[in-house]
Every structure is written in C-alpha cells, then in structure tokens.
Design an enzyme around this catalytic site. Sequence first.
Site, PDB file in Angstrom:
ATOM      1  N   PRO A 101      21.686  21.770  44.688  1.00  0.00           N
ATOM      2  CA  PRO A 101      20.795  21.297  45.758  1.00  0.00           C
ATOM      3  C   PRO A 101      19.746  20.320  45.222  1.00  0.00           C
ATOM      4  CG  PRO A 101      20.738  23.713  45.569  1.00  0.00           C
ATOM      5  CD  PRO A 101      21.640  23.211  44.498  1.00  0.00           C
ATOM      6  N   ALA A 104      15.242  20.879  44.485  1.00  0.00           N
ATOM      7  CA  ALA A 104      15.073  22.316  44.679  1.00  0.00           C
ATOM      8  C   ALA A 104      14.730  23.032  43.374  1.00  0.00           C
ATOM      9  CB  ALA A 104      16.336  22.910  45.283  1.00  0.00           C
ATOM     10  N   GLY A 105      14.538  22.270  42.306  1.00  0.00           N
ATOM     11  CA  GLY A 105      14.184  22.911  41.030  1.00  0.00           C
ATOM     12  C   GLY A 105      15.384  23.367  40.227  1.00  0.00           C
ATOM     13  N   LEU A 106      16.574  22.930  40.616  1.00  0.00           N
ATOM     14  CA  LEU A 106      17.762  23.332  39.858  1.00  0.00           C
ATOM     15  C   LEU A 106      18.281  22.212  38.960  1.00  0.00           C
ATOM     16  CD1 LEU A 106      19.784  25.539  42.378  1.00  0.00           C
ATOM     17  CD2 LEU A 106      18.435  26.271  40.432  1.00  0.00           C
ATOM     18  N   GLY A 107      17.483  21.181  38.817  1.00  0.00           N
ATOM     19  CA  GLY A 107      17.827  20.139  37.849  1.00  0.00           C
ATOM     20  C   GLY A 107      18.877  19.157  38.331  1.00  0.00           C
ATOM     21  N   SER A 108      18.951  18.931  39.641  1.00  0.00           N
ATOM     22  CA  SER A 108      20.035  18.076  40.144  1.00  0.00           C
ATOM     23  C   SER A 108      19.958  16.663  39.563  1.00  0.00           C
ATOM     24  CB  SER A 108      20.031  18.024  41.666  1.00  0.00           C
ATOM     25  OG  SER A 108      18.874  17.374  42.133  1.00  0.00           O
ATOM     26  N   ALA A 110      18.582  15.549  36.707  1.00  0.00           N
ATOM     27  CA  ALA A 110      18.937  15.507  35.282  1.00  0.00           C
ATOM     28  C   ALA A 110      20.425  15.760  35.100  1.00  0.00           C
ATOM     29  CB  ALA A 110      18.126  16.549  34.508  1.00  0.00           C
ATOM     30  N   ALA A 111      20.997  16.640  35.926  1.00  0.00           N
ATOM     31  CA  ALA A 111      22.422  16.956  35.775  1.00  0.00           C
ATOM     32  C   ALA A 111      23.280  15.737  36.115  1.00  0.00           C
ATOM     33  CB  ALA A 111      22.796  18.139  36.663  1.00  0.00           C
ATOM     34  N   ASP A 152      14.361  19.809  31.550  1.00  0.00           N
ATOM     35  CA  ASP A 152      15.579  19.759  32.373  1.00  0.00           C
ATOM     36  C   ASP A 152      16.728  19.080  31.627  1.00  0.00           C
ATOM     37  OD1 ASP A 152      13.964  20.779  34.358  1.00  0.00           O
ATOM     38  OD2 ASP A 152      14.748  19.459  35.925  1.00  0.00           O
TER      39      ASP A 152
HETATM   40  O1  PMV Z   1      11.206  21.082  39.570  1.00  0.00           O
HETATM   41  P1  PMV Z   1      11.951  21.054  38.278  1.00  0.00           P
HETATM   42  O2  PMV Z   1      12.987  22.116  38.136  1.00  0.00           O
HETATM   43  O3  PMV Z   1      12.416  19.708  37.877  1.00  0.00           O
HETATM   44  O4  PMV Z   1      10.962  21.537  37.141  1.00  0.00           O
HETATM   45  C1  PMV Z   1       9.740  20.936  36.905  1.00  0.00           C
HETATM   46  C2  PMV Z   1       9.139  21.657  35.774  1.00  0.00           C
HETATM   47  C3  PMV Z   1       7.716  21.244  35.468  1.00  0.00           C
HETATM   48  O5  PMV Z   1       7.313  22.032  34.374  1.00  0.00           O
HETATM   49  C4  PMV Z   1       6.829  21.526  36.640  1.00  0.00           C
HETATM   50  C5  PMV Z   1       7.613  19.774  35.115  1.00  0.00           C
HETATM   51  C6  PMV Z   1       8.271  19.413  33.803  1.00  0.00           C
HETATM   52  O6  PMV Z   1       8.486  18.214  33.604  1.00  0.00           O
HETATM   53  O7  PMV Z   1       8.508  20.284  32.959  1.00  0.00           O
END
Ligand code: PMV
Length: 316
Positions: A101, A104-108, A110-111, A152
């Site tokens: 997704p 959503a914080g799952l690294g889409s 970067a992946a 990420d």
């Molecule tokens: O939202 P994400 O999963 O890309 O994570 C961000 C993580 C932070 O620590 C908030 C920012 C970072 O660059 O590490």
Amino acid sequence: MPAYSASVPGKVILFGEHAVVYGQPALAVPVADVAAKVRIQPAPDLPRGEVLLTAPAVGLRDASLNSLPENDPLAKAVRLTLEAVGAHMPAARIWISSTIPVAAGLGSGAAVSVALVRAVSGFLGKPLPPQTVSAIAYEVEKIHHGTPSGIDNTVITYAKPVYFVRGEPIRTFSIAKPFTLVIADSGVPAPTAEAVADVRRAYQGEPKRYGALFAAIGRVVESARAAIVGGAVEDLGALMDENQRLLEQIGVSCPTLERLIAAAKQAGALGAKLSGGGRGGNMIALVPPQNPALAGAIAEALRAAGAVRTIVSLVK
Ligand code: PMV
C-alpha cells in the site's frame, strides 16, 4: 538481451521511527507478504533507446521515460542506475506493479526503487552490489522527504532484520524466536514528509525535551533488540506500548491509530504501536506467542475498528 524481473518485499519499522532521524537506533524487518515487482522486456519494435514505463499505481501507461520530469522518482532511479553501471538503456518496456500500500509506512516507495535498480542493472547484465542499490534508493527517497534516515532502503535492499543507525554500516540481527504481528492500515494517508518536518520544527523549538524523548526511544530500541535476539518475545509487548507512548508525546500519533491500538489490545495483543511516519498509515500489534491463533481475532477486531486492511505476518 532476455527479459528480467525483480521482486522485493515491503518493510515495517518495529521500534525507533522518528528518533532514528536524530541518530538513535531503530529496528525494522522485511514484510514478504507484500512486494514490489519490476519486469523489463526488450522492445525491438521501438525506436533506439526508447523506454516505455507502465506503472498503473501512479497512472503511467506506456509513458516515455524521457518525458518524465527530472525529479520523478522512477525516472531518477533508472537514471542513477544507468550512471552506476555506465551503460545506456536499449529500447525496452518496463512494468512496475506493487501490492505494497502506498503512503502507509510499508516502504512502498523504497521497494519500487530497489526493484527498479535491480531490474535495470540485471537486465543490462551488470547487477549492482547491495550497497549501491541501497544508496540509489536512498537518493530517490530524498524526493519523497528531504531528510530520510535511510532505514527503508536499507531493510528492503538487504531483506533481513536490520538494527539501523543513521550513517553507520548496516547491522542485521537474528530473531531467536519467530513472532507474529498483525499489521493494520488505518486508511488515513501517512504524510511522512510532513510528520518528519513537524517533528523537526518541534525539536528546534524545544531541543532538550525532544532530545530526551528521542533518547528514551533509543533505550526502548536497545531493550527490544535484546529481547528479540534473546527470544524473550513476551517482553516486546510492553516495549511496543512504551514506544507508542513516546511517539504520542512527540506528536506523530492520531486518534484513528490510537483507536486501532486500543482495539488490538482489547482483542488480546500483547502490545501495539504505530509504525513508520505516523499520523495515519499502519500500526502493528503483537500476537501473544503462546496463542498464535489469536492473530485472526486481533485482525478482525482491527477491521471492526476501521482498519482498511490487515496483514498477519510472521517475523522470522
Ligand atoms: O513512513 P515510513 O515507513 O517511510 O517511515 C518513516 C520513518 C521515519 O523515521 C519517520 C523517517 C525516516 O526517514 O526514518
């Protein structure tokens, strides 16, 4: 030149988000239940050097790579890869798809970058070493938010649990006893760039207070690493709760995430916290190791509380 494909996992941050931007350690693990995929096929029917990109998630269909703006993340990943391998791209079609997704914080992001770098360099017969793959994905991450910690791209490139300290060489860690997480998407888009920028402003306004909060998160991360490496999974619940409390004090939680966290705990999770940039995106809940069957009930409770999607993931 034969077709070439690359597939890479998503990730979750277990502990340490935000503080990691300020030099504290963080723990992240790959999530193989979701993936970004890139396939490249030679296209002898196209003019020399023409590369067409299809990425339905961002509305691209047979878009000419050369027509994309300089700071387009996909174009930048391809350009930096070509520079790194020292080659030109022959006429080709590139397909990008992802079950991770977005926002959503799952690294889409970067992946997709890592998969693209792997696919382009592999297609050209010059696969790049992981340090270079990760470094290129990091450069692309900067488009999304100016000061990424690099966690990420690192965990996704190496596809291993990572103890990450900004600017230090990668350190992986081993999981003595696998444990199960329920990952739930709040459905609220997580504007990582905004959250990171707000934290920076708050830190600049009150450096002492925020410095202490970051240091406290760093201590939670160290305890969590010891628990994971030592197989003391049951200790992780309280550590997740503690990390969440600190993230709330930093100002990156939100009522929706907190409602999900409460629902997960009520359904039997040992601990729960937001994961990633916060303000939305995902949260994670720890399934009691002695009762893995509770995963289904926790996921159901999360959906009943408004989660738009849940993933039960074995961390191993
Ligand atoms: O939202 P994400 O999963 O890309 O994570 C961000 C993580 C932070 O620590 C908030 C920012 C970072 O660059 O590490």
